[in-house]
Structures are given as C-alpha cells and as structure tokens.
Design a protein around this motif. Structure first.
Motif, PDB file in Angstrom:
ATOM      1  N   GLY A   1       0.812  -1.212   0.000  1.00  0.00           N
ATOM      2  CA  GLY A   1       0.000   0.000   0.000  1.00  0.00           C
ATOM      3  C   GLY A   1       0.839   1.252   0.000  1.00  0.00           C
ATOM      4  N   GLU A   2       2.052   1.150   0.488  1.00  0.00           N
ATOM      5  CA  GLU A   2       2.943   2.314   0.437  1.00  0.00           C
ATOM      6  C   GLU A   2       4.317   1.865  -0.040  1.00  0.00           C
ATOM      7  N   CYS A   3       4.318   0.863  -0.898  1.00  0.00           N
ATOM      8  CA  CYS A   3       5.577   0.263  -1.333  1.00  0.00           C
ATOM      9  C   CYS A   3       5.926   0.784  -2.725  1.00  0.00           C
ATOM     10  N   SER A   4       7.116   1.309  -2.852  1.00  0.00           N
ATOM     11  CA  SER A   4       7.531   1.855  -4.150  1.00  0.00           C
ATOM     12  C   SER A   4       7.651   0.756  -5.193  1.00  0.00           C
ATOM     13  N   LEU A   5       8.025  -0.429  -4.749  1.00  0.00           N
ATOM     14  CA  LEU A   5       8.186  -1.515  -5.714  1.00  0.00           C
ATOM     15  C   LEU A   5       6.832  -1.971  -6.264  1.00  0.00           C
ATOM     16  N   GLN A   6       5.824  -1.966  -5.388  1.00  0.00           N
ATOM     17  CA  GLN A   6       4.464  -2.277  -5.869  1.00  0.00           C
ATOM     18  C   GLN A   6       4.041  -1.262  -6.926  1.00  0.00           C
ATOM     19  N   ASP A   7       4.205   0.009  -6.591  1.00  0.00           N
ATOM     20  CA  ASP A   7       3.807   1.060  -7.534  1.00  0.00           C
ATOM     21  C   ASP A   7       4.543   0.904  -8.857  1.00  0.00           C
ATOM     22  N   LEU A   8       5.847   0.679  -8.745  1.00  0.00           N
ATOM     23  CA  LEU A   8       6.673   0.554  -9.942  1.00  0.00           C
ATOM     24  C   LEU A   8       6.204  -0.619 -10.805  1.00  0.00           C
ATOM     25  N   SER A   9       5.903  -1.733 -10.149  1.00  0.00           N
ATOM     26  CA  SER A   9       5.499  -2.914 -10.913  1.00  0.00           C
ATOM     27  C   SER A   9       4.171  -2.694 -11.603  1.00  0.00           C
ATOM     28  N   TYR A  10       3.244  -2.024 -10.911  1.00  0.00           N
ATOM     29  CA  TYR A  10       1.957  -1.759 -11.548  1.00  0.00           C
ATOM     30  C   TYR A  10       2.130  -0.841 -12.743  1.00  0.00           C
ATOM     31  N   GLN A  11       3.001   0.150 -12.602  1.00  0.00           N
ATOM     32  CA  GLN A  11       3.147   1.121 -13.681  1.00  0.00           C
ATOM     33  C   GLN A  11       4.002   0.626 -14.839  1.00  0.00           C
ATOM     34  N   HIS A  12       5.039  -0.092 -14.534  1.00  0.00           N
ATOM     35  CA  HIS A  12       6.005  -0.395 -15.590  1.00  0.00           C
ATOM     36  C   HIS A  12       6.282  -1.871 -15.786  1.00  0.00           C
ATOM     37  N   GLY A  13       5.725  -2.717 -14.978  1.00  0.00           N
ATOM     38  CA  GLY A  13       6.059  -4.137 -15.073  1.00  0.00           C
ATOM     39  C   GLY A  13       5.173  -4.869 -16.058  1.00  0.00           C
ATOM     40  N   THR A  14       5.439  -6.157 -16.191  1.00  0.00           N
ATOM     41  CA  THR A  14       4.594  -6.993 -17.027  1.00  0.00           C
ATOM     42  C   THR A  14       3.749  -7.871 -16.110  1.00  0.00           C
ATOM     43  N   GLU A  15       2.762  -8.547 -16.700  1.00  0.00           N
ATOM     44  CA  GLU A  15       1.853  -9.303 -15.857  1.00  0.00           C
ATOM     45  C   GLU A  15       2.477 -10.573 -15.303  1.00  0.00           C
ATOM     46  N   GLY A  16       3.202 -11.267 -16.133  1.00  0.00           N
ATOM     47  CA  GLY A  16       3.754 -12.535 -15.677  1.00  0.00           C
ATOM     48  C   GLY A  16       5.230 -12.427 -15.375  1.00  0.00           C
ATOM     49  N   THR A  17       5.811 -13.533 -14.932  1.00  0.00           N
ATOM     50  CA  THR A  17       7.250 -13.542 -14.745  1.00  0.00           C
ATOM     51  C   THR A  17       7.841 -14.606 -15.647  1.00  0.00           C
ATOM     52  N   ARG A  18       9.072 -14.387 -16.063  1.00  0.00           N
ATOM     53  CA  ARG A  18       9.740 -15.385 -16.880  1.00  0.00           C
ATOM     54  C   ARG A  18      10.788 -16.112 -16.047  1.00  0.00           C
ATOM     55  N   TYR A  19      10.773 -15.852 -14.754  1.00  0.00           N
ATOM     56  CA  TYR A  19      11.789 -16.430 -13.875  1.00  0.00           C
ATOM     57  C   TYR A  19      11.275 -17.747 -13.325  1.00  0.00           C
ATOM     58  N   GLU A  20      12.039 -18.808 -13.540  1.00  0.00           N
ATOM     59  CA  GLU A  20      11.523 -20.120 -13.142  1.00  0.00           C
ATOM     60  C   GLU A  20      12.432 -20.803 -12.124  1.00  0.00           C
ATOM     61  N   PHE A  21      13.079 -20.003 -11.319  1.00  0.00           N
ATOM     62  CA  PHE A  21      14.007 -20.609 -10.370  1.00  0.00           C
ATOM     63  C   PHE A  21      13.623 -20.245  -8.953  1.00  0.00           C
TER      64      PHE A  21
END
Ligand SMILES: Cc1cc2nc3c(=O)[nH]c(=O)nc-3n(C[C@H](O)[C@H](O)[C@H](O)COP(=O)(O)O)c2cc1C
Ligand code: SF4
Ligand code: SF4
Ligand code: FES
Lengths: 363, 453
Positions: A123-143
């Motif tokens: 709710g006050e996390c910069s990483l959450q905000d960043l991911s919503y604004q600039h990230g993609t929906e899924g992850t390609r990381y499988e480890f």
C-alpha cells in the motif's frame, strides 16, 4: 556575481522548462511532474551520494546541449546526470527507455518474494507502484528465489533482507544521520545483503529513519508489525515539542488510537525532516501530540481509499452529451443479477456477505 | 623475428634483481626523462607513440595523461592497475614477475610526466608472491636513488607503494580500484566525475595498466615516432598476449601487431598449433569479456581478408562479425570444446564477481547463469535461448560500470554464432550429456560477403 544566474533550458518529453544549473534531469522532470518524472527507487534527495544504482530512472538524452547536440550513446541515470542548456531528454516518449525500464522492473522482481499479502509495506511500497506502472503481468523467472533469515536489529526494527532491493538508502541514512554506522552491505553480487556486524543491534536516536527511506518492506517498524493495513489508517499531521528532532510527524490513526508514527513524506515519497526514535516509537498516544489536520495524500494512492478530503463530486456528463436529455435506465440491474437484490441491505449483514445471506433472504 | 621492446631481456639470469637490470641498461629512461626532458615533453613523446591503454579499453595513453586536471595546490596521483583478474589474461603477472624493475622504471617516468609524487601499484591479492617481488624491487630502486627525494638531483620526489587487493575482479575497474585503495568497499563510482578530475581522495588521478606503463620505457628510449613505426595503423608498438586453451605452447608472447591470427595460432614461434591434430573451433581473442568468434570468422574478416592480431582488425565487423583486442588474453577452443559449457563457466564468473550495486547486473548475471546451467545439463527449453538473449540485451548498456556489458557480451556472441549448438543441447538432452556437438560447420569457409543487412 551581480549578474543574474543564467537558467538552463531543458526539454523533457517535449515539455520545456527552465532550471538552475546543477539540477539533475530527475529533479527537472519532477518540476514538470506527472508521468514525465521517472520512477526513482534508490535516489533520495536528502541523502548525499544516493542514486545511480537501481537504474529505474534511466532516460534517453536525444541532444546533449545546445553547444554539443549529439545524443548520448547510452541511457543515463537521470538522478545522477545534470541538465545542460538546450538538452533534450526523452522519458516516456522513448521506446528504448520504456523497454529498458520493463527490464529493470523484471530484474528487481525476480528475487523478490512477492509476499505483499503479509507485508506491512503493502500500500505504500515503491516496488508495488513501480510494478503496476512499468512491469509486465507474468514472470519469466523459473528458479528458486533468493531468501535470507529475518533479523531483529534492535528493539524497534526488523530486517527482512529477502525483500530488499539493495538501494543503499538505509546505509546512507546510517552514515549521514547517525554518528556511528553499524550496518552496511556484506558480500557482493546477488548474494550481497544488508547486515549489522554479527547482528548487532542498531542503537541510535535516529536509526528509525531507515524504515521510512526503505522503498520496500525490508525494514519495518516492529511496534507496528501486522497491526493494521496502511489504507485502513487515517494519516494526520501532528507535532510535539521534541528536543532531539523537529517533532513534525505523521500519525497513522484508527479512531483515537495511534497505530504508528512516521516522518512526513513529500509527493515523491521522500522525507524532508527526519525524526527521532522517541517520537517514532514511544509516543503512541493522541495526547502526546498536537494534531494539525489530515495529511494530504495523493488521490492515486490506495491510502486515500477510505478518506475523502475536499472531494469534488464527479460531474454528471450524460445529460450534457445527450443534449440535455436524461436517459432512462434501460435495464434494472436488480432484475438480472442474483446478487444485487435491492431487498437486501448489505449494510445490515454483520461481516462480509456470503451467498448464504442472499439465499436466506430469498427463502 | 619481431623486435621485442618489453620482454627482450626477460630470460637473462638475475634480471629480476637490480644489479643485472641496471647493467643491462635499466633506468636509462629515467636518466633521459629527468635529465633532458620536461614533464610535458614526456607526455608528448607518449602521444606521438600512439600507445593505447593495454588494460582493455585501448584508450590513447598520451591523451588520457593530458586530460588530468591540474588545480593549484592539489596533489595528483598515478595508479598502476595490476589487478589483472580477467580469465585468460596473465601478461601483467609475467611482466611483474620477471621484470619488476621495468615496471618501476616506467612508473618513475610516468609519475614525472604527470606530477605524481605518490604513486600506487594496486596488485591483485592472489598474486602474493608478485607483491614480494615488487616490494623487493622498490626497496632496491630506493636504495639506489631512483625513488625518494630529489631523484638524480633534479628536484623530483617520488614514493611508490604497493597496495594489495583482496580478491575481487571488480577492483580492476578503475573507480572501484580507487575506492578500494581508499579502504572502502570496491564499488565502481558513478561517473562523472572522472578520475582525471576527481580520483583517489578526490584528487586528479590517472589509472593505467601495468603493460601500458612499462611501454613508456622503450618509448622514451627510442622516441615516440620510432615506436609508432612498429605495428600498423592505430595499433602501434608491441603487445603482450597471454595464450591459453587448446594450443601446444601456452604462455606470454610479445608480438608486433602485424601478424595474422592464423599465423599466431599455428606458427612454431607462438602458440605452436593445436595439440593432437585437433581442429580449431572457436577463440576468444582478448580475454573473457570480449565476444567469442567461430574459427571461420576468427581467421578471416567478412570482407574475406586475413584477420590480424591488432585493435582494428580484431574489431573488424563490429560486434556482429568481429571481436576485440581487449586485454590480450587469447583463449583457444578446439573441436572437443562445448560452447554452452564454456559460456556457462563465464556466466558463473561474472555472477560471482558482480559488485551487486546495480539491479540489471546483480540480478541479470545470476539469472543467465541459472538458465545456462539448465541448458548445459539437458534441462533447457527452446524459449530459454531467446530469454537469454533478452536478458543480456537488457543488461548491456544499462549498468553503472562495464562489468555488466562484459557479462552480457560473451552470452550474446555465443548465441549469435553458436545458436545451433544451444538448440542441439535443448533438442537432444540425453545425447548432449554424453558427447559434444563437435566442430559442426564452424570452420567452414565463409560465404562471400553479401551487402550488409
Ligand atoms: C570489470 C572490469 C575489470 C577490469 N580489470 C582490469 C584489470 O584487471 N587490469 C587493468 O589494467 N584494467 C582493468 N580494467 C580496465 C580499467 O578500468 C581501466 O580502463 C584501465 O586500467 C585503464 O588503463 P589503460 O588506459 O592503461 O588501459 C577493468 C575494467 C572493468 C570494467
Ligand atoms: S533494506 Fe530497504 S533501504 Fe536498505 S538497501 Fe534494502 S531496500 Fe534499500
Ligand atoms: S555493472 Fe555490475 S559490477 Fe558494475 S556497478 Fe553494476 S553491479 Fe557493480
Ligand atoms: S533512482 Fe536513479 S538509478 Fe535509482
């Protein structure tokens, strides 16, 4: 020296602005505001030497200056690059920037635990905000993601290194705000971690500020842990006479109860007046404080969710676009939906509504 | 025989000691520089020589020296980068081990040119015996009046200190080196400011490689113009190459930069060919960070010309069809080597050596290693190859220091040139655990160049 200082003209995303020499591209963009301001996860204007590390603020310099119009060959960290007169910068108007930023968000997330549902920072996390604004929906990381043990550092602060994005802000706080730094970064590469030397407690009057500068939930307030979601709390500006700090804080209340105390943050999420541990951790009664009024919170923040201050009623535009005619409701939702029965007043149901509540009323 | 400027006397008995070194004409360049030349004249000779930095980037040394800021009352420093940790590169070690006085002689002359009264040698920690050799040599030079106050009565003071690293590749990056020299964590600095303006303790600083500084000695002795006549184009003088991998005679060689790559690998004077009659598959011509090339592209450029061992020719074709001189670590792979495994080894190295400061390098290097390990052990997917490409693409150019690029390039080049070998691993998971892909078509003559796409 009598001459007036010459201002530099810089164009960011086609918007021109004049700023003082020595201003960073990021700060110039913040003056324009909105989307034009690049996200910044590590830079912190009050902390000397911060920035340059997370790379989320990368921008394209399409022309270096009036004197040297060549573009810069690589994207540059806007927080650590100063403007030149006649510089042309592209942030959201650059495909290259948006693509690189997507990459950075992905890099920051591959080893992040994504435990937002149990994280106090949600709710006050910069990483959450960043991911919503600039990230993609899924992850390609499988480890398997990287994990660390949780550590209590002192009576008030918990370090949950697994969530850390290694922005180094807390290290600068400890360096610059407190007189003796006892924590720092150990090891290197993707196994580097924030640590105190053999888990030494951080005892210093101002060390609590590491919680406020941490962009994620890696450093959290133990006096507030798991007590409440930030968006259920009402932030209030308050102050008290404090011998150690300015005493200007934000109280996070629910009714009369003070759940936590933080320093006041500006619209970029930065603290301008750092506060002492006593104000932060030990003054948890409303009586300790002089309340000034509700904190202004950005309308887009989830924290503003339940607290409307100065709301402007949205204008009914239907009559306007329909040429003064107020259209009739063509379909009553209550006739087609099984759930939205108008004979059921949801506010009467104690607790959350379940399907049984509706069946009960129907029978 | 090539004219040797650096290693000519390396095999003389006792050359490591002061007496033999001096008897063989050592320290004459100091006499010449301090006795007959002004500091600016020394810098001019270096400029005329066309000497390019031997540490990897190949930046013209004379130009670098002329950039150093000279504010009033602020000391300046010369720092010798002897951190040599790039896999495949071990030329500086050889030079320091056999000819420590040559480096010290070069340091004195260079310090004089730059006005550095306190000069440091930052040595890779693992070279512990080299540190002893250097300190002994510094002691001898001092005892004989080449270091200290008022050298040769010319009013120039100099102290040289050896600083030992603690085992981090990243401390070879010049700004991380300076941080480490100051006693801090070896984290690369965010530039600007550049070391020439604010280096060690915020003082103007020049960082040069061991070989670069040693080359200053012959330049002063024979003159910059004479030095520039050796070699070709912008690759002047001689260059030390450390060779390893599948060759008969691994070691350190001094070449002039007119020899072809093919002659270098197969001639008796240098690598002596590939053992057991095996065929050449691939080569990394300039240390682990530069792009790997398949045999056909290594020996001939896309234009069909013979590729030469020099800065321009190795880079001919750019990153798509060429490579780089880098730090001169020449790694040869024969037909029995697996490029996938090889790329994994490098990825592991870079993951381990990343300083962890910036997100693309810290997270991306680890991710690439994990994917490569899957492919190598037969657990890879076809999409992994494209993913690898995407990861390296997003690391390159977006980091604080060039280590990010150095981690991305080997992966990019391996996929670019050896994609079918990666695909074969994915499609034949069991077979790939038992045998290698082999030479395949990697040594086939190139098709005549078509117009660039
Ligand atoms: C990750 C990294 C490692 C490096 N390691 C070395 C090294 O071990 N030795 C060296 O001379 N230069 C090394 N360099 C290059 C230096 O940063 C610098 O360019 C060089 O010392 C300049 O010297 P030169 O101008 O004489 O080549 C490294 C660069 C990077 C990015
Ligand atoms: S603990 Fe928080 S403030 Fe400190 S480096 Fe990690 S993310 Fe940044
Ligand atoms: S690129 Fe890698 S080594 Fe260089 S500063 Fe960033 S994390 Fe450190
Ligand atoms: S905010 Fe600029 S790099 Fe992190």
């Amino acid at each position: 020296m009598a001459e007036e200082k010459k201002l530099f003209k810089v164009t960011i995303d086609n918007i021109a602005i004049e700023v003082e020499p020595g201003t960073s591209i990021l700060n110039a963009a913040r003056r324009i505001g909105g989307e034009v301001a690049p996200p910044a996860m590590c830079y912190y204007s009050t902390l000397k030497g911060s920035g340059g590390k997370c790379r989320t603020c990368l921008v394209e310099v399409a022309a270096g200056s009036t004197a040297d119009q060549r573009p810069m060959p690589k994207l540059v960290a806007s927080c650590r690059t100063n403007v030149m007169d006649g510089m042309i910068v592209k942030n959201v108007t650059s495909e290259k920037v948006l693509d690189a930023r997507k990459g950075i968000v992905e890099f920051l997330l591959i080893n992040h635990p994504l435990d937002c549902p149990i994280c106090d920072q949600a709710g006050e996390c910069s990483l959450q905000d960043l991911s919503y604004q600039h990230g993609t929906e899924g992850t390609r990381y499988e480890f398997k993601r990287r994990t660390f043990e949780k550590h209590d550092i002192g009576p008030y602060i918990q370090l949950h290194m697994t969530r850390c994005i290694l922005c180094y802000r807390c290290v600068y706080v400890a360096d610059q705000l407190t007189n003796r730094r006892e924590h720092g970064i150990l090891d290197r590469a993707d196994h580097s971690e924030i640590a105190t030397y053999i888990h030494k407690a951080l005892e210093n009057d101002f060390i609590g500020n590491v919680i406020d500068v941490c962009p994620v939930g890696a450093l959290t307030d133990k006096t507030f842990r798991f007590k409440n979601r930030v968006w259920f709390l009402k932030p209030l500006d308050a102050h008290r006479n404090c011998l150690k700090c300015s005493g200007k804080v934000t109280l996070w209340n629910r009714g009369e109860e003070v759940f936590r105390v933080t320093a006041r943050k500006d619209q970029w999420g930065e603290v301008k007046d750092f506060i002492c541990n006593e104000c932060r951790f030990e003054k948890k009664k409303t009586a300790d404080w002089v309340i000034e009024g509700p904190t202004r919170i950005d309308r887009h923040s989830v924290i503003s969710g339940n607290h409307y201050v100065d709301i402007v009623e949205p204008k009914e535009i239907m009559p306007e676009v329909m040429g003064g005619r107020n259209p009739k409701l063509l379909m009553d939702i209550n006739q087609v939906s099984e759930v939205n029965r108008k004979d059921i007043d949801l506010s009467e149901i104690p607790g959350p509504a379940h399907s049984e509540d509706f069946e009960k009323e129907n029978s | 025989m090539v004219r040797k400027l650096l290693l000519e006397k390396a095999h003389l008995e006792g050359i490591r000691g002061y007496d033999v070194y001096r008897r063989e004409g050592g320290y004459r360049s100091v006499e010449k520089a301090l006795g007959e030349m002004t500091p600016d004249q020394v810098t001019d000779e270096v400029k005329k020589s066309g000497l390019r930095g031997r540490g990897g980037a190949g930046f013209p040394t004379g130009m670098k020296w002329s950039f150093i800021a000279k504010p009033e009352g602020v000391p300046r420093h010369l720092v010798c980068n002897a951190d040599e940790s790039e896999p495949g590169t071990f030329k500086d070690r050889y030079l320091m081990e056999f000819l420590p006085h040559l480096l010290i002689e070069g340091l004195i002359v260079s310090s004089y040119a730059l006005g550095s009264h306190v000069t440091y040698i930052y040595v890779r920690g693992e070279y512990s015996w080299v540190i002893d050799i250097l300190e002994t040599a510094i002691g001898e030079a001092k005892a004989n009046g080449w270091i200290g106050n008022n050298i040769l009565g010319k009013g120039f003071d100099l102290e040289i200190y050896v600083h030992r690293g603690a085992g981090a590749y990243i401390c070879g990056e010049e700004t991380a080196l300076l941080e480490s020299l100051e006693g801090k964590r070896g984290l690369p600095r965010i530039k600007p400011p550049f070391p020439a303006v604010k280096g060690v303790w915020d003082r103007p600083t020049v960082v040069n490689n061991v070989e670069t500084l040693a080359a200053v000695v012959p330049i002063i002795l024979i003159g910059g113009e004479e030095y520039a006549k050796i070699g070709v184009g912008k690759s002047t003088g001689t260059k030390l190459i450390s060779t390893c991998g599948n060759i008969n005679k691994p070691g350190v060689y001094e070449i002039d930069m007119t020899i072809s790559v093919e002659d270098f690998i197969y001639s008796e004077e240098y690598c002596g060919g590939i053992p057991n009659g095996k065929k050449l598959k691939a080569c990394i011509p300039g240390g682990s960070s530069v792009p790997i090339l398949p045999a056909n592209l290594l020996l001939k450029t896309v234009k069909g010309e013979k590729r030469l061992m020099n800065y321009e020719s190795l880079a001919d074709g750019g990153f798509v069809k060429g490579s780089m001189m880098g730090s001169g670590g020449f790694i040869v792979l024969d037909e029995d080597q697996c490029v996938v495994k090889h790329t994994l080894t490098l990825a592991r190295f870079y993951r381990h050596e990343s300083c962890g400061q910036c997100s693309p390098c810290r997270e991306g290097t680890g991710w690439m290693e994990k994917i490569l390990r899957n492919i190598d052990t037969g657990k890879g997917k076809m999409s992994d190859i494209d993913l690898l490409w995407d990861i390296q693409r997003r690391i390159e150019g977006n980091t604080i220091c060039p280590l990010g690029d150095a981690a991305a390039w080997p992966v990019a080049a391996a996929i670019r040139h050896f994609r079918d070998e990666f695909e074969w691993h994915v499609l034949n998971p069991e077979e790939s655990q038992k045998r290698n892909y082999g030479l395949a078509h990697y040594a086939d003559p190139l098709e005549p160049a078509v117009a660039a796409v």
